[in-house]
Design an enzyme around this catalytic site. Structure first.
Site, PDB file in Angstrom:
ATOM      1  CG  MET A   1      -4.244  -3.191  -2.152  1.00  0.00           C
ATOM      2  SD  MET A   1      -5.453  -4.524  -1.858  1.00  0.00           S
ATOM      3  CE  MET A   1      -6.551  -4.272  -3.241  1.00  0.00           C
TER       4      MET A   1
ATOM      5  CB  VAL B   1       1.460  -7.988   4.205  1.00  0.00           C
ATOM      6  CG1 VAL B   1       2.736  -8.362   3.462  1.00  0.00           C
ATOM      7  CG2 VAL B   1       1.576  -8.404   5.656  1.00  0.00           C
TER       8      VAL B   1
ATOM      9  CD  GLU C   1      -7.057 -12.487  -2.586  1.00  0.00           C
ATOM     10  OE1 GLU C   1      -5.932 -12.998  -2.764  1.00  0.00           O
ATOM     11  OE2 GLU C   1      -7.237 -11.266  -2.558  1.00  0.00           O
TER      12      GLU C   1
ATOM     13  CD  GLU D   1      -0.256  -8.609  -3.412  1.00  0.00           C
ATOM     14  OE1 GLU D   1      -1.279  -8.190  -3.987  1.00  0.00           O
ATOM     15  OE2 GLU D   1      -0.315  -9.334  -2.404  1.00  0.00           O
TER      16      GLU D   1
END
Length: 890
Positions: free
Chosen positions: A501, A499, A549, A527
């Protein structure tokens, strides 16, 4: 390197195979004297029988099960007057001392500086007659955490900068490259440099050059004519002969070769013997040899480079190791350059698309995807997040192809068709990214631009114009200045395997997400958050990906709270945590992948560790830390200080936690890290669900209607009239609708009456909604074998080329009774799918069946690293865990 393991038998020592391969680098491989029976040493005048070399020589022991046994010397006749008792083997009962000695030898070997053995050093407990035992060597300096996913020798070198010369060759689906690494050795006389590569990458030559102080980045010649037009270099300086390889080449490896660069290639290393002439083969003449990779052109002497020997060895199924011999006289902190010329085709990092796989159907397209360990198929590198450096690139592309990279500066020389890029801040290898194709742009803010194919650009502008700057401003108010300069977005064709990066300065996003406004918002903001957490401060090992993350997810939700309110953030969080518990039910609470600090075993692809625990359990831990502070804004202040302290470096969890306790000394005095049941160590290393979850009551106005509607449809007896009239789905937010449909999916198969009434009430409404909603309804149709709506499944798959929307449906179709229906759709649509996606679907369809008939795939297919989350690639085909279960976060 692991400590050598002593066998239970005193007659042999077992060493790992890797230690045996590197026997040329083992220091002090001298002789060990034999000890006589009874522990008494022989008279000093008696001749001593030397043992064979430590890691080679004939002997009675043979390799077994991946371990090698050291050979024992043949028995020798006793000296005159000596005892006739049988001599003991050269390894005595004092195995503990021997273990310590071998550990010391292997540590010295890792420092790559051969050291003379002190006289009289013996394996026995007492000093030999030749002299007292030498004192033990000091311990080696501390090293960064080992990265078992990297074969590189990054701990022995400091990487200052890397230059890339790249030529895109779409007609051959290939990329020709020249890599120039600027390095300094950290220890005296390293024998070799080891880089991560991939079988898809073919190394052609390696060379060494002394680096000039303050030298500008080199230029590149992309043809022999350009190289000939450059100033003629002086004769190359005399180079010392390269040292022998650190280990004997593998039988399957090509012979080491070397060439002079910046001049016509001259073979300078050992070459295979010339084959005898043969008759010309019948048929068409052979194809012309491919053009050579780019040549580096240096502005300061020395303009030539010394050839070096190299070899490529297997490492794992996701990479190989490139070992380059180095000159023997290399000193610590002395700058030098290593030049590697190579070609690479379709690999895990490089995705070539034919024009038919783009929206415009006009020009070829290529993009790279580096996370986690894919960029070793893009260029040789230290492919570990622990190593960061600046980089520059010169890219030559066919006319009409726009090239973009994740860089802070870029320019285009139109008459040469060459793009120049420069990244002024250090980044890990996986964040070096490239995309090229039929792309145009439009400004959507003072520091943001959107790139897309011409037919998509108006939609992208309408979705994002003005709001990206709003998100950046909110993030800066929380975590400090945005340090990367520009924040641009490029929308990629549906074949993009993920989806989004977080490539610095240039976020990659799949164009399919443009349909779903709320998912687009969350994906882009996530992002944006990575610009601070992941890009500026990076996890040092893949075993602690939650440091990027989990923190990025926390920052994303702080940004959405500032811009869209707490209720929306709580709704999105509830949706994600629902998915987390769904995945936990599938994997089991005692599954080791549910830890935040996952132990990465050698050979396991780090992308296999990507799961919702990395995101959501990591988020819950960070949220818990914020609650310890009492006020989220106090925690924001800590995160600003954390970013400022560790900016452009890589960290481990202890760095974060130590900084947290030092920033809040009152919490350190309260020993919050040891609070019963919520210990920091338990958060990191316990399996199962998060130890605490956030309070989502602020989102109850949005989540309560979902819970009410779900109960109406699943309570017996069913009152379909009351259920249908209670809510108008067209007025719900997307996250409300997908949360409701996910819960229906969890309860499938549903009673036939329920699925029939659901279709009558909602099917036509859902047809006009975005793909995130439609795919969930179609999964409900498939899992309940509801045939009246199967035609909608066919129509959806005929118009989808995205992995995120095709794989879940094919998995559900093949799990139930509709596999023949899936085969029929696949054979009708296969030509519009990327070869990698085609291969994955074929694997799903083949489960439990005879091999499928051959499928005409004109492009080379390659395995890609496993993915379980949106922004990380996957080729896994586990039918039990589909996209709806794990693919829910960017």
């Amino acid at each position: 390197m692991p400590v050598p393991e002593l066998s239970r038998s005193p007659r042999c020592v077992r060493l790992p195979r890797a230690a045996l391969r590197r026997r040329g680098a083992v220091p002090g491989a001298g002789r060990v004297r034999a000890q006589r029976a009874g522990g008494a040493g022989p008279p000093s005048s008696a001749p001593r029988r030397p043992r064979p070399p430590l890691l080679s020589g004939p002997g009675p022991c043979v390799p077994s099960a991946g371990l090698f046994r050291l050979p024992l010397p043949a028995p020798a006749a006793p000296a005159a007057g000596a005892s006739l008792l049988p001599a003991r083997p050269w390894i005595s009962h004092s195995s503990r001392r021997l273990r310590r000695r071998l550990l010391l030898l292997l540590r010295r070997r890792s420092m790559a500086a051969p050291a003379p053995r002190p006289p009289g050093l013996c394996c026995c407990r007492k000093g030999s007659a030749a002299g007292p035992e030498a004192p033990p060597a000091p311990p080696p300096p501390p090293e960064p955490p080992p990265d078992v996913a990297s074969a590189s020798s990054s701990q022995l070198f400091s990487l200052r900068h890397l230059h890339l010369g790249l030529e895109l060759r779409p007609e051959a689906r290939a990329l020709a490259g020249c890599l120039v690494l600027e390095l300094c050795a950290l220890r005296p006389q390293p024998r070799a440099l080891v880089l991560d590569v991939h079988p898809a990458l073919r190394v052609l030559s390696a060379a060494f050059r002394r680096a000039a102080a303050g030298e500008a980045p080199c230029a590149f010649a992309f043809s022999p004519a350009e190289a000939a037009a450059a100033p003629a270099p002086p004769p190359p300086p005399p180079c010392p002969p390269p040292p022998p390889p650190c280990a004997p080449p593998c039988a399957a490896s090509p012979p080491a070769t070397a060439t002079f660069l910046s001049a016509p290639c001259i073979a300078a290393g050992p070459l295979p013997p010339a084959a005898p002439p043969a008759d010309p083969p019948a048929g068409p003449p052979p194809a012309a040899a491919e053009p050579p990779p780019p040549l580096p052109l240096f502005s300061q002497p020395p303009c030539s480079a010394c050839p070096l020997g190299f070899r490529v060895d297997p490492f794992t199924d996701y990479g190989s190791s490139l070992t380059v011999s180095l000159p023997a006289a290399l000193q610590p902190h002395q700058p030098f350059q290593i030049i590697v010329r190579y070609t690479t085709a379709d690999g895990p990092a490089i995705w070539w698309l034919d024009p038919e796989l783009t929206y415009g159907n006009a020009k070829p397209f290529v993009f790279t995807q580096g996370h986690s360990v894919c960029n070793r198929s893009f260029f040789p590198c230290f492919d570990t997040p622990a190593v960061k450096c600046t980089y520059s690139a010169t890219v030559k592309a066919p006319a009409g192809i726009q090239v973009l990279m994740s860089a802070t500066q870029s320019s285009y020389v139109e008459e040469e068709g060459v793009y120049q890029f420069y990244m002024e801040y250090p980044v890990p290898a996986y964040l070096v990214a490239l995309v090229a194709g039929d792309l145009i742009h439009a400004d959507i803010g003072p520091r943001s631009r959107v790139w897309a194919e011409p037919c998509l650009l108006p939609t992208a502008i309408s979705k994002l114009s003005g709001i990206v700057e709003r998100w950046l401003t909110a993030a800066e108010s929380l975590y400090g200045p945005y340090i990367w300069g520009r924040y641009d977005i490029v929308f990629l064709p549906p074949s993009f395997p993920i989806v989004a990066m977080e490539n610095p300065c240039l976020t990659f996003i799949i164009s399919s997400i443009l349909e779903s406004d709320e998912f687009l918002i969350i994906d882009v903001i996530h992002e944006v958050a990575h610009s601070w957490f992941g890009n500026a401060v990076t996890n040092a090992t893949w075993e602690e990906m939650w440091l990027s993350e989990g923190l990025a997810t926390y920052a994303q939700r702080r940004i959405t709270t500032e811009t869209y309110g707490a209720a929306f953030t709580c709704l999105e969080t509830a949706f994600r945590l629902d998915a987390l518990h769904r995945q936990m039910k599938l994997l089991g609470e005692d599954n080791p992948v549910s830890k935040l600090q996952v132990k990465l075993e050698p050979g396991v692809n780090p992308s296999n560790l990507m799961n919702l625990f990395t995101y959501e359990k990591g988020y819950c831990f960070v949220y818990y830390l914020s609650q310890l502070c009492g006020d989220p804004r106090h925690f924001d202040s800590f995160l600003r200080a954390y970013i400022e302290k560790y900016k452009f470096t890589s960290v481990v969890a202890q760095d974060l936690l130590d900084s947290f306790l030092n920033f809040f000394p009152e919490l350190k005095e309260q020993c919050v890290e040891s609070k019963a049941g919520l210990e920091f160590e338990r958060w990191l290393n316990a399996t199962g669900p998060p130890l605490a979850e956030p309070d989502l009551s602020q989102g109850s106005s949005l989540t309560r209607p979902v819970e009410t509607l779900f109960k109406l449809w699943t309570t017996e007896p069913l009152d379909s009239v009351a259920a249908a009239s209670s809510v108008d789905l067209t007025k719900w937010r997307t996250f409300q609708t997908v949360l409701f449909l996910d819960r229906l999916l969890d309860g499938s198969p549903l009673p036939h009456e329920v699925i029939k009434k659901l279709s009558e009430c909602y099917s036509s409404q859902l047809d006009s909604m975005n793909a995130e909603i439609r795919i969930r309804w179609l999964q409900i149709v498939v899992r309940n074998d509801y045939y009246p709506d199967l035609y909608k499944v066919r129509r959806f798959l005929e118009n989808q080329m995205s992995r995120m929307y095709t794989i879940p449906l094919y998995e559900d179709l093949c799990t139930g009774t509709l596999k023949s229906f899936a085969l029929e759709i696949f054979y009708q649509t296969q030509n519009q799918l990327h070869p990698n996606l085609r291969k994955t679907i074929q694997q799903i369809l083949s489960q439990g069946l005879n091999p499928l008939p051959a499928i005409d795939t004109t492009a080379v297919t390659t395995d890609t690293p496993a993915m379980v989350l949106e922004d990380k690639v996957s080729e896994a085909t586990n039918g039990a865990i589909s996209l709806r279960d794990v693919n829910v976060s960017a």
